[in-house]
Design a protein around this motif. Structure first.
Motif, PDB file in Angstrom:
ATOM      1  N   ARG A 196       1.941  21.821  -3.602  1.00 24.59           N
ATOM      2  CA  ARG A 196       0.918  22.340  -2.698  1.00 24.59           C
ATOM      3  C   ARG A 196      -0.458  22.108  -3.312  1.00 24.59           C
ATOM      4  O   ARG A 196      -0.627  22.140  -4.523  1.00 24.59           O
ATOM      5  CB  ARG A 196       1.114  23.839  -2.447  1.00 24.59           C
ATOM      6  N   GLY A 197      -1.443  21.923  -2.447  1.00 22.79           N
ATOM      7  CA  GLY A 197      -2.808  21.822  -2.915  1.00 22.79           C
ATOM      8  C   GLY A 197      -3.431  20.468  -2.654  1.00 22.79           C
ATOM      9  O   GLY A 197      -2.983  19.704  -1.783  1.00 22.79           O
ATOM     10  N   TYR A 198      -4.461  20.185  -3.420  1.00 28.04           N
ATOM     11  CA  TYR A 198      -5.314  19.018  -3.191  1.00 28.04           C
ATOM     12  C   TYR A 198      -4.835  17.818  -3.997  1.00 28.04           C
ATOM     13  O   TYR A 198      -4.581  17.930  -5.202  1.00 28.04           O
ATOM     14  CB  TYR A 198      -6.749  19.368  -3.588  1.00 28.04           C
ATOM     15  N   ARG A 249       1.496   8.113  -3.857  1.00 26.17           N
ATOM     16  CA  ARG A 249       2.111   6.785  -3.819  1.00 26.17           C
ATOM     17  C   ARG A 249       3.049   6.673  -2.621  1.00 26.17           C
ATOM     18  O   ARG A 249       3.748   7.620  -2.279  1.00 26.17           O
ATOM     19  CB  ARG A 249       2.933   6.525  -5.091  1.00 26.17           C
ATOM     20  N   THR A 250       3.038   5.501  -1.991  1.00 24.98           N
ATOM     21  CA  THR A 250       4.035   5.157  -0.986  1.00 24.98           C
ATOM     22  C   THR A 250       4.519   3.753  -1.298  1.00 24.98           C
ATOM     23  O   THR A 250       3.703   2.835  -1.449  1.00 24.98           O
ATOM     24  CB  THR A 250       3.456   5.206   0.442  1.00 24.98           C
ATOM     25  N   GLY A 251       5.826   3.594  -1.402  1.00 20.07           N
ATOM     26  CA  GLY A 251       6.375   2.290  -1.761  1.00 20.07           C
ATOM     27  C   GLY A 251       5.918   1.825  -3.133  1.00 20.07           C
ATOM     28  O   GLY A 251       5.848   0.623  -3.391  1.00 20.07           O
ATOM     29  N   GLY A 252       5.598   2.780  -4.005  1.00 21.27           N
ATOM     30  CA  GLY A 252       5.165   2.448  -5.358  1.00 21.27           C
ATOM     31  C   GLY A 252       3.702   2.100  -5.487  1.00 21.27           C
ATOM     32  O   GLY A 252       3.207   1.906  -6.601  1.00 21.27           O
ATOM     33  N   ALA A 253       2.965   1.994  -4.377  1.00 18.37           N
ATOM     34  CA  ALA A 253       1.543   1.635  -4.405  1.00 18.37           C
ATOM     35  C   ALA A 253       0.703   2.860  -4.035  1.00 18.37           C
ATOM     36  O   ALA A 253       1.142   3.736  -3.290  1.00 18.37           O
ATOM     37  CB  ALA A 253       1.258   0.490  -3.444  1.00 18.37           C
ATOM     38  N   ARG A 254      -0.529   2.906  -4.533  1.00 21.77           N
ATOM     39  CA  ARG A 254      -1.377   4.068  -4.291  1.00 21.77           C
ATOM     40  C   ARG A 254      -1.845   4.109  -2.839  1.00 21.77           C
ATOM     41  O   ARG A 254      -2.088   3.073  -2.210  1.00 21.77           O
ATOM     42  CB  ARG A 254      -2.594   4.031  -5.220  1.00 21.77           C
ATOM     43  N   ASP A 255      -1.955   5.315  -2.312  1.00 20.38           N
ATOM     44  CA  ASP A 255      -2.525   5.540  -0.988  1.00 20.38           C
ATOM     45  C   ASP A 255      -3.994   5.916  -1.151  1.00 20.38           C
ATOM     46  O   ASP A 255      -4.324   6.822  -1.923  1.00 20.38           O
ATOM     47  CB  ASP A 255      -1.786   6.677  -0.276  1.00 20.38           C
ATOM     48  N   TRP A 256      -4.861   5.210  -0.416  1.00 18.23           N
ATOM     49  CA  TRP A 256      -6.294   5.431  -0.569  1.00 18.23           C
ATOM     50  C   TRP A 256      -6.741   6.518   0.403  1.00 18.23           C
ATOM     51  O   TRP A 256      -7.318   6.274   1.458  1.00 18.23           O
ATOM     52  CB  TRP A 256      -7.069   4.138  -0.355  1.00 18.23           C
ATOM     53  N   ARG A 257      -6.456   7.759   0.021  1.00 18.98           N
ATOM     54  CA  ARG A 257      -6.827   8.930   0.812  1.00 18.98           C
ATOM     55  C   ARG A 257      -6.771  10.153  -0.094  1.00 18.98           C
ATOM     56  O   ARG A 257      -6.099  10.134  -1.134  1.00 18.98           O
ATOM     57  CB  ARG A 257      -5.877   9.118   1.995  1.00 18.98           C
ATOM     58  N   ASP A 258      -7.452  11.213   0.293  1.00 19.64           N
ATOM     59  CA  ASP A 258      -7.259  12.500  -0.357  1.00 19.64           C
ATOM     60  C   ASP A 258      -6.840  13.501   0.700  1.00 19.64           C
ATOM     61  O   ASP A 258      -7.029  13.282   1.905  1.00 19.64           O
ATOM     62  CB  ASP A 258      -8.477  12.948  -1.165  1.00 19.64           C
ATOM     63  N   GLN A 259      -6.240  14.612   0.265  1.00 13.68           N
ATOM     64  CA  GLN A 259      -5.605  15.492   1.248  1.00 13.68           C
ATOM     65  C   GLN A 259      -5.346  16.864   0.655  1.00 13.68           C
ATOM     66  O   GLN A 259      -5.339  17.052  -0.570  1.00 13.68           O
ATOM     67  CB  GLN A 259      -4.283  14.894   1.715  1.00 13.68           C
ATOM     68  N   LEU A 260      -5.106  17.820   1.556  1.00  7.37           N
ATOM     69  CA  LEU A 260      -4.670  19.157   1.182  1.00  7.37           C
ATOM     70  C   LEU A 260      -3.313  19.398   1.830  1.00  7.37           C
ATOM     71  O   LEU A 260      -3.170  19.283   3.053  1.00  7.37           O
ATOM     72  CB  LEU A 260      -5.677  20.206   1.655  1.00  7.37           C
ATOM     73  N   ASP A 261      -2.306  19.722   1.006  1.00  2.00           N
ATOM     74  CA  ASP A 261      -0.949  19.991   1.487  1.00  2.00           C
ATOM     75  C   ASP A 261      -0.733  21.492   1.600  1.00  2.00           C
ATOM     76  O   ASP A 261      -0.976  22.242   0.640  1.00  2.00           O
ATOM     77  CB  ASP A 261       0.086  19.394   0.533  1.00  2.00           C
ATOM     78  N   GLN A 275      -2.442  26.801  -2.131  1.00  4.53           N
ATOM     79  CA  GLN A 275      -3.696  26.963  -2.859  1.00  4.53           C
ATOM     80  C   GLN A 275      -4.837  26.884  -1.842  1.00  4.53           C
ATOM     81  O   GLN A 275      -4.914  25.920  -1.076  1.00  4.53           O
ATOM     82  CB  GLN A 275      -3.860  25.870  -3.914  1.00  4.53           C
ATOM     83  N   TRP A 276      -5.721  27.885  -1.864  1.00  2.62           N
ATOM     84  CA  TRP A 276      -6.789  27.968  -0.876  1.00  2.62           C
ATOM     85  C   TRP A 276      -8.148  28.004  -1.582  1.00  2.62           C
ATOM     86  O   TRP A 276      -8.293  28.608  -2.643  1.00  2.62           O
ATOM     87  CB  TRP A 276      -6.650  29.247  -0.041  1.00  2.62           C
ATOM     88  N   PRO A 277      -9.173  27.416  -0.974  1.00  2.00           N
ATOM     89  CA  PRO A 277     -10.514  27.467  -1.564  1.00  2.00           C
ATOM     90  C   PRO A 277     -11.156  28.834  -1.338  1.00  2.00           C
ATOM     91  O   PRO A 277     -11.266  29.302  -0.206  1.00  2.00           O
ATOM     92  CB  PRO A 277     -11.271  26.368  -0.807  1.00  2.00           C
TER      93      PRO A 277
END
Length: 342
Positions: free
Chosen positions: A87-89, A96-108, A133-135
């Motif tokens: 959980r969190g940022y 990673r998806t398919g072993g390669a980095r994903d160019w994004r940021d996110q909160l789960d 986790q909350w801000p």
């Protein structure tokens, strides 16, 4: 001569109006015919008539945009590397998806529950249950996100009932694996533009783990779905619609009659930001998905055979498999024993 009436169009996904279920037997029967075709042939569609209001959507989007405007230090205070529950940022490039980095940021974000540490002999997937986790600087985010989970959970439940009815199955067959202990998941995602190194993987090609995903995307676009020709096709945004896709559990449940479909996101050009909000309608972690009794079962082609991505009938195993791959920093810090069991 090509029969244009049966040649598929890849300009847009099928559009399903859920409100047709309330317009009498004829309209509901047509809804079921369209839903059946979309779920069996494509695994993706655009959902309108879902009843979620503009005000409800704006409350979530306003809180999400405010979160991504917070100083980086405030976002990093919620780093998911500190959470054994994933959980969190997540910082840009850390997933990673398919072993390669994903160019994004996110909160789960998931259901707000106390941590459950697996006891001796218990499945490791219980680590997936835990607090969010909350801000501290943005209390309205917690309110909006948890309200969205409840609201879309109700839409997804209704949609699943109509979908099961559409293929001749009991509408409530899977109700027991949801309920108050279901494991919904919400992501607040920002794609910050291109990576600047020639790669354009916003998120790589993948399938989702659970039953249904309802995606709210903005007007920028970038979502692509693999269609029957094997190519990835753009999904043009429709104002007020959710993009819905079927997850791996429905493919397992129907022995491949309903399909979980590969999809990906191409990064927007330059410094253009794209925002999206996927909601994942998932059952209990310990739910074992029984085969669905339905009249088309004899024509089911079987579950996709991919040695690199085995599909499990027990939901928690499916999600843990994906989380360990997607978040290697969390996995290495908290779950080394799962990655390399003794």
């Amino acid at each position: 001569m090509t029969n244009t009436a049966t040649t598929p169009s890849y300009d847009q996904l099928p559009i399903i109006d859920l409100a047709a279920a309330d317009r009498g037997p004829r309209e509901r029967a047509l809804l079921h015919e369209q839903l059946h075709g979309a779920a069996h042939d494509v695994g993706f569609f655009q959902l309108v008539g879902h009843g979620v209001t503009r005000a409800e959507t704006d409350a979530l989007l306003d809180a999400m945009h405010a979160f991504f405007r917070l100083p980086e230090a405030d976002r990093l205070a919620l780093d998911n590397v500190n959470s054994p529950h994933f959980r969190g940022y997540t910082r840009t490039g850390d997933e990673r998806t398919g072993g390669a980095r994903d160019w994004r940021d996110q909160l789960d974000i998931g259901a707000e529950r106390p941590a459950r540490v697996p006891g001796p002999g218990e499945p490791a997937y219980w680590w997936l249950q835990g607090p969010n986790q909350w801000p501290a600087a943005l209390p309205e985010l917690r309110t909006a996100a948890l309200a969205w989970i409840d609201r879309l959970g109700a839409v997804a439940r209704r949609l699943l009932h109509e979908l099961l009815t559409a293929i001749g199955a009991p509408a409530d067959f899977y109700d027991p694996v949801f309920g108050e202990h279901a494991h919904p998941h919400l992501k607040l995602v920002r794609y910050p533009g291109s990576a600047g190194d020639g790669t354009d993987q916003g998120v790589g090609a993948h399938k989702d783990y659970g039953f249904l995903t309802l995606l709210l995307q903005d007007r920028i676009g970038g979502l692509q779905v693999q269609r029957a020709d094997g190519l990835f096709h753009d999904v043009p945004p429709i104002e007020g619609a959710f993009v819905v896709n079927l997850g791996e559990l429905l493919e397992v449940a129907t022995d491949g009659y309903l399909v979980a479909t590969n999809h990906r996101v191409v990064s927007p050009p330059g410094a253009t930001e794209r925002f999206s909000v996927p909601f994942f309608y998932n059952p209990r972690l310990d739910a074992r998905v029984a085969p669905l009794p339905f009249p088309h079962a004899s024509t089911a082609p079987g579950v996709t055979d991919d040695p690199g991505n085995p599909l499990f009938a027990e939901y928690g195993l499916n999600e843990l498999k994906g989380k360990l791959r997607a978040h290697p920093l969390v996995a290495q810090r908290h779950h080394a024993e799962v990655l390399s069991p003794a």
